[in-house]
Design an enzyme around this catalytic site. Structure first.
Site, PDB file in Angstrom:
ATOM      1  CE  LYS A 227       3.171  11.583  -1.367  1.00 48.81           C
ATOM      2  NZ  LYS A 227       4.029  10.603  -2.235  1.00 48.81           N
ATOM      3  NE  ARG A 261      -0.534   5.140  -2.245  1.00 48.88           N
ATOM      4  CZ  ARG A 261      -0.244   5.534  -1.026  1.00 48.88           C
ATOM      5  NH1 ARG A 261      -0.085   7.098  -0.877  1.00 48.88           N
ATOM      6  NH2 ARG A 261      -0.071   4.900  -0.045  1.00 48.88           N
TER       7      ARG A 261
HETATM    8  C1  9MG Z   1       2.919   4.381  -0.314  1.00 54.32           C
HETATM    9  N1  9MG Z   1       2.958   5.532  -0.944  1.00 54.32           N
HETATM   10  C2  9MG Z   1       3.220   6.882  -0.251  1.00 54.32           C
HETATM   11  N2  9MG Z   1       3.346   7.857  -1.342  1.00 54.32           N
HETATM   12  C3  9MG Z   1       3.378   7.093  -2.669  1.00 54.32           C
HETATM   13  C4  9MG Z   1       3.395   7.514  -3.830  1.00 54.32           C
HETATM   14  O1  9MG Z   1       3.509   8.879  -3.876  1.00 54.32           O
HETATM   15  N3  9MG Z   1       3.149   6.506  -4.839  1.00 54.32           N
HETATM   16  C5  9MG Z   1       3.080   5.431  -4.647  1.00 54.32           C
HETATM   17  N4  9MG Z   1       2.883   4.433  -5.638  1.00 54.32           N
HETATM   18  N5  9MG Z   1       3.077   4.929  -3.343  1.00 54.32           N
HETATM   19  C6  9MG Z   1       3.164   5.712  -2.512  1.00 54.32           C
END
Ligand code: 9MG
Length: 283
Positions: A227, A261
């Site tokens: 990010k 994730r």
């Molecule tokens: C789809 N998506 C993109 N970034 C995300 C994040 O930080 N958390 C979740 N749950 N989905 C995300």
């Protein structure tokens, strides 16, 4: 309030949450910000998911709508066309626990029918019809905090209270709304939503004070992989953000995250397991 659950029923799969798990990202959008739509073809998607599972991912998160800052929304039909065959194939060929990253009721319903095991909604079931679709799916749902829509969410975001309080209040209210609609809290996960309507300072503070969200006593899912907060702090382009991301992953685990994730599964699994070994050390 019930204590944080040790496992979660995700369709046919029971997800053990007594230790932190890794969710591998599989974007099936032509414009995804960090993999440029490379996994749109079904065969590529299958191979990439297989690799992430063998690298230790417990869940594959399939998304057909880009949520990167500035992205335009897509129609449910377009989204469904992108994800349906991928969900169906990953379930049939790999018996994978597939999470579907969607805010669309139609996509939730169809994905559940195709064997998906979890719904990941960056709009926390706020879209019309989403709560009812999630209740009907019988699947667990990740409710994520965001402010604004991807198209405009990064235009000078501001909060009137400390970010962790704003996020905790929002998520607590969504839990109440879910329970009122018949979605029991034992099917809910919470996500602070790093990068969704937040400045770098908001993101850093939110991670530092993430313990505030643990007070809500639901499993926490965290996504920081590649990010822009990493890019901005370290001045790194998207393809050079892994070391910064691993540092954030370790801190998130230390602050209670139970699902991480990520794009880069193998190194993330090592970072998670190493952090956990320290946290679980007996002395
Ligand atoms: C789809 N998506 C993109 N970034 C995300 C994040 O930080 N958390 C979740 N749950 N989905 C995300």
């Amino acid at each position: 309030m019930t204590a944080n659950p040790s496992s979660l029923m995700c369709g046919r799969h029971r997800l053990d949450l007594t230790y932190p798990r890794v969710m591998g990202i599989l974007n099936v959008t032509p414009d995804s910000f960090s993999d440029g739509g490379r996994h749109v073809a079904l065969d590529d998607a299958l191979r990439h998911a297989e690799r992430m599972l063998s690298d230790g991912a417990a869940i594959i998160d399939v998304g057909g709508e880009s949520t990167r800052p500035g992205a335009d929304a897509v129609s449910p039909q377009e989204e469904l066309e992108r994800v349906a065959s991928v969900v169906e194939t990953l379930v049939r060929e790999l018996d994978a626990l597939v999470s579907v990253d969607t805010s669309s009721p139609e996509v939730m319903r169809e994905s559940a029918a195709l064997g998906a095991g979890m719904i990941n909604d960056v709009r926390a079931l706020e879209r019309e019809g989403a709560l009812a679709a999630a209740v009907g799916s019988g699947l667990p749902v990740c409710l994520m905090h965001r402010q604004g829509e991807p198209r405009d969410m990064q235009q000078a975001p501001r909060y009137d209270v400390p970010i962790e309080e704003a996020v905790a209040d929002f998520l607590a209210a969504r839990v109440v709304a879910c329970e009122a609609a018949g979605l029991h809290r034992d099917r809910l996960l919470l996500d602070p939503g790093f990068g969704f309507g937040k400045t770098v300072e908001h993101n850093l503070r939110l991670l530092k004070h993430m313990g505030r969200l643990a007070d809500l006593e639901l499993p926490l899912l965290v996504g920081t992989s590649r990010k822009s907060m990493i890019g901005k702090v370290l001045d790194r382009p998207v393809e050079e953000r892994l070391p910064g991301g691993l540092a954030l992953t370790a801190l998130a685990v230390e602050r209670g995250a139970r699902i991480l994730r990520v794009h880069d599964v193998a190194p993330s699994v090592d970072a998670v397991n190493m952090t956990w070994a320290v946290l679980e050390e007996g002395c």
